[in-house]
Design an enzyme around this catalytic site. Structure first.
Site, mmCIF file in Angstrom:
data_model
loop_
_atom_site.group_PDB
_atom_site.id
_atom_site.type_symbol
_atom_site.label_atom_id
_atom_site.label_comp_id
_atom_site.label_asym_id
_atom_site.label_seq_id
_atom_site.Cartn_x
_atom_site.Cartn_y
_atom_site.Cartn_z
ATOM 1 N N TYR A 289 0.738 -1.330 0.143
ATOM 2 C CA TYR A 289 0.079 -0.041 0.043
ATOM 3 C C TYR A 289 0.900 1.163 0.195
ATOM 4 C CZ TYR A 289 -4.236 2.918 0.741
ATOM 5 O OH TYR A 289 -5.242 3.705 0.363
ATOM 6 N N TYR A 339 -5.439 5.497 -7.784
ATOM 7 C CA TYR A 339 -5.913 5.192 -6.398
ATOM 8 C C TYR A 339 -7.234 4.669 -6.207
ATOM 9 C CZ TYR A 339 -6.657 6.740 -1.312
ATOM 10 O OH TYR A 339 -6.688 6.905 -0.110
#
Lengths: 385, 137
Positions: A289, A339
């Site tokens: 992440y 994203y």
């Protein structure tokens, strides 16, 4: 600890175009990504009976997507109030629901018009409601500002440098260059990183992830069922969710966190690896992440790829490149692909383990790590083919 | 300045935080303290995380502390702060054992370091709102 090793699998993945202006509603994005995941798996909508999503007041509820897909018998629906920390939790929850007999085939999705609609990083809702009354009035409003405080602490404590942050940004962009669905494909250099506009010290523009419109979806089912479907199954070897003490009143609130030089990953690593029955050295590809470059460094430490404080050195010298010791973010990550709040990392891991990643394929990838979250709580999966 | 012309986010005090903001208006820093076990907490919240008592007292804080971390924001993220850039935002470890954040005043960004002694000061933002700021000790 995860006790369902290899019992459940990801049988389908789907996604939409990633853009800065989708021109369609979030419901459209969510439904389309889910439909694509079903087509990928070769499973009819009439077989899906569970839907799980996560939302930051910027998405559509699972029941709306179930309705949109025409599911005749949805009997399990959950909407997590969460951010990227839940990207792997939803898949863990899907497997747990199937194990409990609550559903048989579960769709997990994340959908957002994150650039043209609600901009999560752009200042939340520009209010000072709730816990933000103690931050927003000072102009401390957005995640880049919060994470910069964490990164600063890591830099001072461990000597982490901006060039090391840059190595993460350059690696992600190198990978995105080979990824047709990535939003940012123009290669960058360490000098480009060094010269990028300073946004919130120590973060320059290239340290901060993109804002995107788009959706991803993942179909989770039993291992046996997965073997009868269209794609090679990707088995869930391990899964973990959590964080340490004082996780805060929301994702932004970390004022009571023990020390901002480490994050959730340190607290869930043992659970993850013990449940999976493998360790960091067994991982062939890691989708970490990367809401910020720094987030990758601190998670490499937390998940045990290197000792605490040595993540900055770890990301240098090509170690995280596609031909390196630990290829990371082979799709380009949140920094360069899009994203989609971490669910795009799962999509990429699945494609890598199926051998479908085209020019960015890691040869012989058998075990993948995906992580989700950057601050006080998060989740992770270990997947295998 | 009145709230009507103030263009930055205004804190809406609630049942838990109202005493904090009321004290701010008098240029006093107050913190919650558990009425049962004495543990100090911030931000304001209803329950003690050490003993789960909801018996809450308010105590005067020293306003003294040390820099825990900081950032210098060159981007406003909210239109109201565009004229104030760059913002020096600081998290402070207060001597009472809790952290708070605020903007720095008269702190040289080059001289910032973890552990730097600082103190809490007060700035009247509107007729009804006083904000804490961080100054050199």
């Amino acid at each position: 600890m995860w006790s369902l090793r290899d019992k459940y699998a990801i049988a389908g993945v789907g996604y939409t175009e990633y853009s800065s202006k989708s021109g369609v509603t979030v419901l459209d994005l969510a439904t389309r990504a889910c439909g694509n995941a079903l087509a990928d798996a070769g499973l009819g909508a009439d077989q899906v009976d569970g839907v799980i999503s996560y939302t930051f007041n910027d998405s559509v509820p699972a029941m709306a997507v179930a309705t949109g897909l025409g599911l005749p018998g949805a009997r399990y629906a959950v909407d997590y109030q969460a951010g990227g920390n839940a990207a792997n939790l939803v898949i863990q929850a899907a497997a747990a629901a199937i194990e409990a007999g609550l559903a048989e085939n579960v769709l997990c999705y994340r959908a957002m018009n994150g650039r043209s609609g609600f901009r999560l990083g752009g200042g939340r809702e520009l209010t000072a409601r709730g816990i933000t009354q103690h931050t927003a009035p000072h102009g401390w409003i957005s995640y880049p500002q919060a994470m910069a405080m964490w990164c600063r602490r890591h830099m001072i404590r461990h000597g982490t440098t901006s060039a090391q942050l840059g190595a993460v940004a350059v690696t992600c962009r190198d990978n995105a260059a080979l990824n047709e669905r990535a939003m940012m494909r123009q290669p960058i250099t360490l000098a480009d990183h060094r010269n990028a506009r300073m946004i919130v010290e120590p973060f320059r523009l290239l340290d901060i992830c993109l804002e995107s419109d788009g959706a991803c979806a993942v179909l989770v089912t039993g291992a046996e069922r997965a073997r009868d479907l269209r794609q090679r199954p990707v088995y869930i070897l391990g899964a973990a969710y959590g964080g340490g003490p004082n996780q805060g009143d929301d994702l932004f609130d970390a004022i009571r966190w023990p020390d901002h030089d480490h994050n959730y990953s340190r607290y869930i690593a043992d659970d993850l690896w013990r449940g999976a029955g493998v360790g960091p050295r067994d991982v062939d590809v890691a989708e970490i992440y990367d809401c910020f470059t720094y987030s990758v460094i601190v998670q490499l430490e937390g998940f045990g790829f290197c000792p605490p404080g040595e993540g900055g050195g770890f990301v240098q010298d090509g170690r995280i490149a596609r031909d390196g010791e630990l290829p990371i973010n082979t799709h380009g990550g949140l920094l360069s692909e899009a994203y989609i709040h971490g669910l795009n990392h799962v999509v990429e891991a699945v494609e890598q383990l199926r051998g479908q990643a085209g020019p960015r394929q890691i040869d012989g990838a058998e075990i993948a790590l995906t992580t989700a979250g950057a601050m006080t709580c998060g989740s992770a999966l270990v997947l295998r083919n | 300045m009145t709230a009507a012309t103030y263009d930055k986010p205004l804190p809406p005090p609630n049942e838990e935080s109202r005493p904090f903001w009321e004290a701010m208006k008098e240029h006093r820093l107050v913190l919650q303290k558990c009425g049962a076990c004495g543990k100090v907490r911030h931000y304001p919240r209803p329950v003690c995380d050490a003993c789960f008592s909801m018996d809450t007292e308010w105590m005067e804080a020293s306003g003294k502390g040390q820099v825990h971390s900081w950032t210098i924001s060159h981007h406003a993220f909210h239109p109201g702060f565009k004229g104030d850039l760059p913002l020096v935002l600081v998290i402070v470890d207060l001597d009472e054992g809790v952290r708070m954040c605020a903007q720095a005043r008269d702190l040289d960004p080059e001289g910032l370091r973890i552990g730097l002694p600082v103190r809490v000061d007060f700035e009247d933002a509107t007729d009804d709102l006083t904000l804490p700021v961080i100054r050199p000790a």
